[in-house]
Design an enzyme around this catalytic site. Structure first.
Site, PDB file in Angstrom:
ATOM      1  N   LYS A 195       0.875  -1.181   0.000  1.00  0.00           N
ATOM      2  CA  LYS A 195       0.000   0.000   0.000  1.00  0.00           C
ATOM      3  C   LYS A 195       0.908   1.225   0.000  1.00  0.00           C
ATOM      4  CE  LYS A 195      -4.106   1.472   2.566  1.00  0.00           C
ATOM      5  NZ  LYS A 195      -5.018   1.006   3.622  1.00  0.00           N
TER       6      LYS A 195
ATOM      7  N   ARG B 184     -12.786  -8.926  -2.247  1.00  0.00           N
ATOM      8  CA  ARG B 184     -13.727  -8.059  -1.543  1.00  0.00           C
ATOM      9  C   ARG B 184     -15.115  -8.243  -2.131  1.00  0.00           C
ATOM     10  NH1 ARG B 184      -9.933  -3.252  -1.181  1.00  0.00           N
ATOM     11  NH2 ARG B 184      -7.954  -4.192  -1.746  1.00  0.00           N
TER      12      ARG B 184
ATOM     13  N   ASP C  38     -16.006  -2.087  -1.087  1.00  0.00           N
ATOM     14  CA  ASP C  38     -14.638  -2.415  -1.525  1.00  0.00           C
ATOM     15  C   ASP C  38     -13.716  -2.619  -0.323  1.00  0.00           C
ATOM     16  OD1 ASP C  38     -15.349   0.458  -1.469  1.00  0.00           O
ATOM     17  OD2 ASP C  38     -13.189   0.761  -1.669  1.00  0.00           O
TER      18      ASP C  38
HETATM   19  P1  AMP Z   1      -9.492   3.512   0.513  1.00  0.00           P
HETATM   20  O1  AMP Z   1     -10.216   4.708   1.039  1.00  0.00           O
HETATM   21  O2  AMP Z   1      -8.082   3.381   0.972  1.00  0.00           O
HETATM   22  O3  AMP Z   1     -10.266   2.262   0.683  1.00  0.00           O
HETATM   23  O4  AMP Z   1      -9.366   3.766  -1.065  1.00  0.00           O
HETATM   24  C1  AMP Z   1     -10.454   3.899  -1.934  1.00  0.00           C
HETATM   25  C2  AMP Z   1      -9.965   3.964  -3.370  1.00  0.00           C
HETATM   26  O5  AMP Z   1      -9.148   5.103  -3.579  1.00  0.00           O
HETATM   27  C3  AMP Z   1      -9.104   2.789  -3.793  1.00  0.00           C
HETATM   28  O6  AMP Z   1      -9.387   2.542  -5.141  1.00  0.00           O
HETATM   29  C4  AMP Z   1      -7.703   3.298  -3.584  1.00  0.00           C
HETATM   30  O7  AMP Z   1      -6.771   2.606  -4.375  1.00  0.00           O
HETATM   31  C5  AMP Z   1      -7.848   4.742  -4.026  1.00  0.00           C
HETATM   32  N1  AMP Z   1      -6.844   5.643  -3.419  1.00  0.00           N
HETATM   33  C6  AMP Z   1      -6.818   6.096  -2.137  1.00  0.00           C
HETATM   34  N2  AMP Z   1      -5.763   6.924  -1.948  1.00  0.00           N
HETATM   35  C7  AMP Z   1      -5.106   7.002  -3.126  1.00  0.00           C
HETATM   36  C8  AMP Z   1      -3.941   7.699  -3.580  1.00  0.00           C
HETATM   37  N3  AMP Z   1      -3.235   8.509  -2.782  1.00  0.00           N
HETATM   38  N4  AMP Z   1      -3.566   7.521  -4.875  1.00  0.00           N
HETATM   39  C9  AMP Z   1      -4.268   6.726  -5.707  1.00  0.00           C
HETATM   40  N5  AMP Z   1      -5.371   6.049  -5.338  1.00  0.00           N
HETATM   41  C10 AMP Z   1      -5.792   6.182  -4.071  1.00  0.00           C
HETATM   42 MG    MG Z   2      -9.915   0.365   0.403  1.00  0.00          MG
END
Ligand code: AMP
Ligand code: MG
Length: 497
Positions: A115, A185, A254
């Protein structure tokens, strides 16, 4: 790929090979100056990885995907998801990669996942980066959850990349190396379903059965068995969150696993004063993912999984819907049973105690906790002392925040409750095995993140030491068993950082 990887570990690329429709081959960005912040030595050993090797420069490069074995083929996984109720058809790993699967000492495969490893084709407007604070938070909270015996993805390491990342201020970048029994997921199935390729959906379901629910693969309707198994796993998981006072914070589809492991520690927190409406995430304005809503949201998410699986459940759509609805109706019952059994254990009741005796005591206690806003974790731990005849610490938690005029009423209610409860002979030792002393207290987590961001790993190491053995009370660690001081103020967490 360059470099030598650890000689004894082989990365499988099963997902990458079998699900080309949902996996984009990709490489982690080169980190300019990788530095290890924290390594989970025990987990490393269980995975057949030598901690001493992982600490070496070459090992660090393996941990962040910069020097991977020749056979590995990292991919960004595609998935969809309902975020705060709204469907996003294409999310996927925007800043993450699946490095591959490796064998664990228990004989099962584990996903090794990064990550913060740079932008991927799913990155949309994101920068693909992660920063030290949130990655260390995931490390702390996921490993606490594991120590609390709650199913969760694990954290193998956090490595600072040496790359500054623009957030509100410039912050040090980091990569979390995450280990999970899989990264399937609810959103993975939503994605597969949305392609209208039923063959893909069927293969994905078969893969989920093989990785998580082998017994279900033998069932007459194996896809219904899969759905039922996920329902059971999630009912049990969410009951355990509720019993320990955990608020996930972003239960989008997700972020909900097929395995039943807790996934994605973003704006999560443990509540302190008992409050069913507790919500910590700054972006959850309506309280959709508040503490008390978690079972309902899990059920809602499982209904989305049902929709995705429908074509596999039965050729006739009406019959498929009937089967799904019938299975889903089991969620509430299983959740309630798991929660009630857990509450009985927290109160030290023997397993066979009938509900007519236990339930009124549980209900009354929950009401008392809610009105008094007692510190949830400390109260239950202190109740173990009350089972041994020492009431004062638990009573003190109930009175802690009471206003003077109502204090005598609360005392009387609590004392009457204790008398009835103690008459049932609660087992104090059994209580101490399920009511933790040490949870990752929000103010201590924040302190550890801030220090780690500034390069000081001491607070993180000490906090990890406390939460790694949460049921084992140790002298000198009182600081880790105490609620945040008033001055810490209301806690807010931030997502997507
Ligand atoms: P999360 O809130 O971590 O579950 O992320 C939700 C979505 O946003 C997922 O598709 C992540 O891969 C994407 N995402 C979150 N932060 C970033 C970032 N800094 N750069 C690219 N994608 C992101
Ligand atoms: Mg996520």
């Amino acid at each position: 790929m360059s470099g030598i990887a650890h000689p004894t570990v082989t990365f499988d690329d099963r997902f990458a090979r079998e699900f080309k429709e949902m996996a984009i081959p990709w490489r982690a960005e080169e980190a300019p100056d990788p530095r290890l912040l924290v390594l989970n030595e025990q987990l490393a050993t269980e995975l057949g990885l030598d901690p001493a090797f992982l600490r070496s420069p070459e090992g660090l490069r393996l941990l962040i995907g910069n020097a991977i074995p020749a056979e590995a083929s990292p991919v960004a996984q595609a998935y969809a998801g309902h975020q705060f109720g709204w469907y996003a058809p294409r999310l996927g790993d925007g800043r993450a990669l699946l490095l591959g699967e490796i064998g664990h000492a228990d004989g099962q495969l584990r996903d090794v996942h990064l990550k913060g490893s740079g932008r991927t084709p799913f990155a949309r407007n994101g920068d693909g980066q992660a920063v030290v604070g949130p990655m260390v938070r995931e490390y702390i909270v996921s490993e606490s959850m594991h120590a609390l015996n709650i199913p969760t993805t694990r954290s193998l390491a956090v490595v600072a990349t040496g790359r500054p990342v623009q957030r509100e201020t410039l912050l040090p970048g980091a990569i979390l190396t995450r280990v999970a029994s899989s990264h399937l997921r609810v959103g993975s199935f939503q994605y597969a379903r949305s392609t209208d390729d039923i063959g893909l959906l069927r293969r994905l379901a078969g893969y989920a059965l093989a990785r998580h629910y082998q017994a279900g693969a033998e069932a007459e309707n194996r896809y219904l068995a899969l759905f039922r198994a996920v329902i059971s796993a999630q009912a049990s998981l969410v009951a355990q969150w509720m019993l320990v006072g955990f608020v996930h914070g972003v239960m989008n589809t997700d972020n909900m696993t097929i395995s039943g492991e807790t996934l994605d520690y973003g704006p999560c927190a443990f509540m302190e004063g008992f409050d069913p409406a507790a919500v910590f995430s700054s972006i959850d304005e309506t309280g959709r993912y508040a503490y008390r809503n978690q079972p309902l949201v899990a059920e809602w998410n499982l209904a989305r999984l049902a929709e995705a699986l429908l074509p596999l459940l039965h050729d006739d759509q009406e019959q498929a819907v009937g089967l799904a609805v019938e299975a889903l109706s089991g969620f509430r019952r299983q959740y309630s049973e798991a929660w009630s059994a857990g509450m009985k254990a927290k109160l030290g009741f023997r397993e066979g105690l009938d509900d007519d005796t236990a339930s009124p005591l549980v209900d009354e206690l929950v009401a008392l906790l809610q009105e008094s806003r007692a510190d949830y974790t400390s109260f239950f731990r202190h109740l173990g002392k009350a089972a041994r005849g020492q009431d004062e610490p638990a009573r003190g938690q109930i009175l802690g925040t009471a206003v003077l005029e109502t204090a005598h009423l609360d005392t009387a209610r609590f004392d009457a409750w204790v008398t009835r409860w103690r008459a049932l002979g609660p087992d104090a030792d059994a209580m101490d095995r399920v009511n933790p002393v040490y949870i990752p207290r929000n103010h201590l987590v924040e302190e550890a993140l801030a220090a780690a961001t500034g390069g000081n790993l001491g607070p993180l190491e000490r906090l990890m030491d406390a939460v790694a053995s949460p049921f084992d009370e140790r002298p000198g660690l009182e600081h880790y068993a105490t609620a945040a001081p008033e001055s810490f103020g209301p806690y807010r967490t931030f997502c997507g950082t």
